[in-house]
Write an enzyme that holds these catalytic residues in place. Sequence first.
Site, short mmCIF file in Angstrom:
data_model
loop_
_atom_site.label_atom_id
_atom_site.label_comp_id
_atom_site.label_asym_id
_atom_site.label_seq_id
_atom_site.Cartn_x
_atom_site.Cartn_y
_atom_site.Cartn_z
N CYS A 70 -6.05 12.39 7.29
CA CYS A 70 -5.22 11.20 7.54
C CYS A 70 -3.79 11.61 7.89
O CYS A 70 -3.14 12.32 7.13
CB CYS A 70 -5.22 10.30 6.31
SG CYS A 70 -4.09 8.89 6.46
N CYS A 73 -0.96 10.26 5.13
CA CYS A 73 -0.84 10.78 3.77
C CYS A 73 0.30 11.80 3.70
O CYS A 73 0.70 12.36 4.73
CB CYS A 73 -2.15 11.45 3.34
SG CYS A 73 -3.49 10.30 2.97
N HIS A 116 -3.87 6.84 -0.33
CA HIS A 116 -4.74 6.56 0.81
C HIS A 116 -5.69 5.40 0.54
O HIS A 116 -5.97 4.60 1.44
CB HIS A 116 -5.53 7.82 1.18
CG HIS A 116 -6.39 7.66 2.40
ND1 HIS A 116 -5.89 7.79 3.68
CD2 HIS A 116 -7.71 7.35 2.53
CE1 HIS A 116 -6.87 7.59 4.55
NE2 HIS A 116 -7.98 7.32 3.87
N ASN A 156 -1.97 -4.94 10.18
CA ASN A 156 -3.38 -5.16 10.44
C ASN A 156 -4.15 -4.47 9.31
O ASN A 156 -3.92 -3.29 9.05
CB ASN A 156 -3.80 -4.54 11.78
CG ASN A 156 -3.09 -5.17 12.96
OD1 ASN A 156 -2.73 -6.33 12.93
ND2 ASN A 156 -2.89 -4.39 14.00
N HIS A 167 -5.35 4.27 6.05
CA HIS A 167 -4.23 4.34 5.11
C HIS A 167 -3.41 3.05 5.19
O HIS A 167 -3.13 2.55 6.28
CB HIS A 167 -3.36 5.54 5.46
CG HIS A 167 -2.37 5.89 4.41
ND1 HIS A 167 -2.52 6.99 3.59
CD2 HIS A 167 -1.21 5.31 4.02
CE1 HIS A 167 -1.48 7.07 2.76
NE2 HIS A 167 -0.69 6.04 3.00
N HIS A 169 -0.79 0.67 5.91
CA HIS A 169 0.41 0.78 6.73
C HIS A 169 0.56 -0.46 7.59
O HIS A 169 -0.38 -1.25 7.75
CB HIS A 169 0.36 2.02 7.63
CG HIS A 169 -0.61 1.90 8.77
ND1 HIS A 169 -1.99 1.93 8.60
CD2 HIS A 169 -0.41 1.71 10.10
CE1 HIS A 169 -2.59 1.80 9.77
NE2 HIS A 169 -1.66 1.64 10.70
#
Length: 349
Positions: A70, A73, A116, A156, A167, A169
Amino acid sequence: MKKTLAKLADGRELIYFDSGEGAVRDAPDLRPLDRVHSRPELRRDEATGDWITIASHRQGRTYHPPAGECPLCPSRDGRLSEIPAADYEVAVFENRFPSLAGEAGRCEVVCFTPEHEARFADLTPAAARLVLDAWTDRTAELSAPAGVEQVYCFENRGAEIGVTLAHPHGQIYAFPFVTPRTAKMAAAAAAHRAATGRNLFEDLLAGARAATERVVTAGEHWTAFVPYAARWPYEVHLYPHRRVPDLTCLTEAERAEFPGIYLDLLRRFDRLFPLPGQPGQAAPAPYISAWHQAPRTQGAELALHLELFTVRRTPDKLKFLAGTESGTEAFINDVAPEAAARRLREALA
């Protein structure tokens, strides 16, 4: 709040937001990155007047990486990411694959937490307040350049929405034009002022608070309600009681109350769709959460508010934008707004 500026290996800006002054954010980005050369193109649709962004470079953006790779992270255990620090609270950086860049605007990524597997709804009120402070800071910074018309902060959540990074965000877009939905709202507000002498959004809020069957939750400074003509199966609008143009104009009392109200809403959404045969368990609702802020022009009659909605209409059915919505922009909603508000009120019972 402490704000620390840094640079990524390819020259993009990175900003750490910390709740305490003691945080040290000096970890360098050790990745061998080439500088980003993004050249989005804006084209005007002459049939509608809408601006369309052509950003073909985004075809190569990161797509559903495994959790161990990811990019949002922290950089730990020999794994390097977009966040060089081994830990963080909130981090904001320029998108490596932006839809808007240069004279065409700017796109930023907002990492809400280093965890995460977390959700925004899992944040503490203090952590959610730090995100609000980051949104406010970026709204002030990004709206300053003369070429920026509108700053749009959004999240979203869920693969059903189209999210490509799991993750938790969000994103912030600095548009060089007034977006179509905002332009429609500005036109409706101007017509309402001409017809009534009143502000449209003040009247919408007053009407919702009077028609209590559409109110989901409320506090001293904020009210969350389902709009009378909701477009989505479960859609909630969250308004401060005092009309302001954008996040920078909220008072400390309004900022202090927001996290509790917002976290409550997100948790209600995540209780809407129980999992069959699993008492007390529910499927997390895919959603879009969007701050509507007044643009530089056409914004005098507009009001800051957040719109939160899910594309899920039942535990196993999604609301797709098919022929009528995608072809004509004529929405058809399968759930009555009053019924949606009642379900949301009952969701935490």
